[in-house]
Design an enzyme around this catalytic site. Structure first.
Site, mmCIF file in Angstrom:
data_model
loop_
_atom_site.group_PDB
_atom_site.id
_atom_site.type_symbol
_atom_site.label_atom_id
_atom_site.label_comp_id
_atom_site.label_asym_id
_atom_site.label_seq_id
_atom_site.Cartn_x
_atom_site.Cartn_y
_atom_site.Cartn_z
ATOM 1 N N GLU A 125 10.534 -11.296 -10.049
ATOM 2 C CA GLU A 125 9.080 -11.188 -10.197
ATOM 3 C C GLU A 125 8.683 -9.984 -11.055
ATOM 4 O OE1 GLU A 125 7.410 -13.330 -6.257
ATOM 5 O OE2 GLU A 125 8.313 -11.390 -5.872
ATOM 6 N N LYS B 176 0.316 -2.524 -2.950
ATOM 7 C CA LYS B 176 1.615 -3.181 -2.711
ATOM 8 C C LYS B 176 2.408 -3.233 -4.020
ATOM 9 C CE LYS B 176 4.449 -5.905 -0.200
ATOM 10 N NZ LYS B 176 4.622 -7.324 -0.323
ATOM 11 N N ASN C 89 17.233 -0.533 0.287
ATOM 12 C CA ASN C 89 16.041 0.287 0.023
ATOM 13 C C ASN C 89 16.278 1.769 0.308
ATOM 14 O OD1 ASN C 89 14.922 -2.164 -0.505
ATOM 15 N ND2 ASN C 89 13.472 -2.185 1.198
ATOM 16 N N ASN D 159 11.611 -2.133 -5.838
ATOM 17 C CA ASN D 159 12.285 -3.384 -6.201
ATOM 18 C C ASN D 159 13.229 -3.244 -7.406
ATOM 19 O OD1 ASN D 159 10.555 -4.088 -4.162
ATOM 20 N ND2 ASN D 159 9.990 -6.050 -5.024
ATOM 21 N N GLY E 213 9.999 -20.217 1.541
ATOM 22 C CA GLY E 213 10.919 -19.092 1.728
ATOM 23 C C GLY E 213 10.603 -18.475 3.092
ATOM 24 N N GLY F 218 5.932 -23.499 -0.854
ATOM 25 C CA GLY F 218 6.819 -22.333 -0.957
ATOM 26 C C GLY F 218 7.337 -21.996 0.428
HETATM 27 O O1 KPL Z 1 8.030 -5.670 -0.371
HETATM 28 C C1 KPL Z 1 9.161 -5.320 -0.528
HETATM 29 C C2 KPL Z 1 10.049 -6.274 -1.243
HETATM 30 O O2 KPL Z 1 11.249 -6.255 -1.022
HETATM 31 O O3 KPL Z 1 9.536 -7.088 -2.026
HETATM 32 C C3 KPL Z 1 9.617 -3.968 -0.063
HETATM 33 C C4 KPL Z 1 8.427 -3.154 0.347
HETATM 34 C C5 KPL Z 1 10.343 -3.263 -1.158
HETATM 35 C C6 KPL Z 1 10.481 -4.057 1.175
HETATM 36 O O4 KPL Z 1 11.754 -4.525 0.923
#
Ligand code: KPL
Length: 331
Positions: free
Chosen positions: A297, A215, A233, A223, A36, A34
């Site tokens: 996701e 998280k 954001n 998201n 990325g 992966g």
């Molecule tokens: O972890 C993040 C994501 O984009 O997946 C955040 C905390 C929203 C920061 O962009």
């Protein structure tokens, strides 16, 4: 905030130069699945710390693209590094992989690991640096004999071009074992020396689950909302209507997490506002997935939450609505 990034034994490369020599502290070859932004960030730092890095790529086209330079580029704090690395296709080799860092998208993790299952055994260290929850449990079930380490990060990174990563925000990565607890001490002391020499901040947690949940809770708000409103954001905070939706959503998420993971941190609403504010100019990973026409996701973030809530008989109408909207925007 960085750990002392480079040990004296390593030659630090100058701007736009290539790392030519490095004295290896340990004889570790790290495989990265992966590639990325986060996969490249870790590959670059493992390489800078003197480890041999091998990227496992999924197509001949990617392999050829990588082999044009056979290096990972890292831009950070106005410096540029070129770190030599190797790459191979999943089914090309048969040698055992001891250290495997998996940074794929959550929906791809299990299949990607299964593609190299013949190269894993009980001595392998399988580290999953994934968003959300659910994929980790699926991997643990599929590979019961291999100790599974899960990780979560607050580092911010983006790809400028394939294999060229910018470390945009310095954060922390936490690791913890979710199976084979009896091997905790051995695995921890083994990885500790690797982490100590890295230019990334890494910590070992005795119980990683609450951190993964924390998280997930933030991702479950920022998201999908950024993807639905098609904004960065910071913009999710910019109207009273959006703020009251965020507040209700936070209450719903907390009602599930209170049961699922009582150790989660409290006051999600304040935390979401703080993170959305601190990353105001960024586009969330889900926003980027939708914009690029990729699978999101969502099933591993809000989907995981709703599935657990169902088992606990807790209603999650707002989360279900978000999932529906994201699925309507997805390929
Ligand atoms: O972890 C993040 C994501 O984009 O997946 C955040 C905390 C929203 C920061 O962009």
């Amino acid at each position: 905030m960085y750990n002392a990034p480079y040990n004296n034994q390593f030659r630090r490369c100058d701007k736009r130069n290539t790392v030519k020599t490095s004295t290896k502290l340990q004889d570790q070859t790290w495989y990265v699945l992966g590639v990325g932004a986060i996969g490249c960030l870790w590959a670059a730092h493992l390489g800078l710390a003197g480890h041999k890095v091998k990227l496992i790529l999924k197509s001949c086209r990617r392999l050829k693209q990588f082999q044009l330079s056979s290096e990972i580029k890292l831009s950070q704090q106005s410096e540029e590094f070129s770190i030599p690395a190797e790459a191979e296709l999943a089914n090309d080799k048969t040698s055992v992989i001891r250290y495997l860092l998996v940074c794929t998208k959550s929906p791809d993790a299990l299949q990607a690991i299964q593609s190299i299952a013949h190269r894993l055994d009980q001595s392998s260290r399988l580290i999953l640096l994934l968003n959300g929850l659910g994929a980790q449990q699926a991997v643990a079930e599929a590979f019961p004999n291999i100790p599974l380490i899960c990780a979560t990060t607050t580092d911010g990174a983006y790809l400028r071009s394939p294999f060229h990563v910018t470390h945009a925000g310095v954060g922390e990565t936490h690791f913890g074992l979710i199976s084979h607890q009896d091997e905790k001490e051995t695995i921890y002391s083994e990885l500790k020396s690797t982490f100590r020499c890295l230019g990334l901040v890494a910590h070992w947690d005795n119980n990683i689950y609450p951190r993964l949940c924390n998280k997930l809770m933030v991702n479950a708000v920022i998201n999908p909302l950024t993807a639905i409103y098609n904004c960065n954001n910071g913009e999710i905070l910019k109207s009273a209507d959006r703020l009251s939706l965020i507040e209700e959503l936070c209450i719903e998420i907390e009602s599930v997490m209170d049961k699922l993971c009582p150790d989660h941190t409290s006051n999600l609403f304040a935390k979401v506002q703080k993170i959305a504010h601190a990353t105001a100019g960024n586009y969330s990973s889900m926003h980027q997935d939708i914009a690029a026409g990729r699978l999101t996701e969502i099933d591993y973030i809000n989907g995981y939450l709703c599935q657990q809530a169902k088992e606990l008989s807790i209603a999650t109408p707002l989360n279900l609505k978000l999932i529906e909207k994201i699925k309507a925007l997805s390929p």
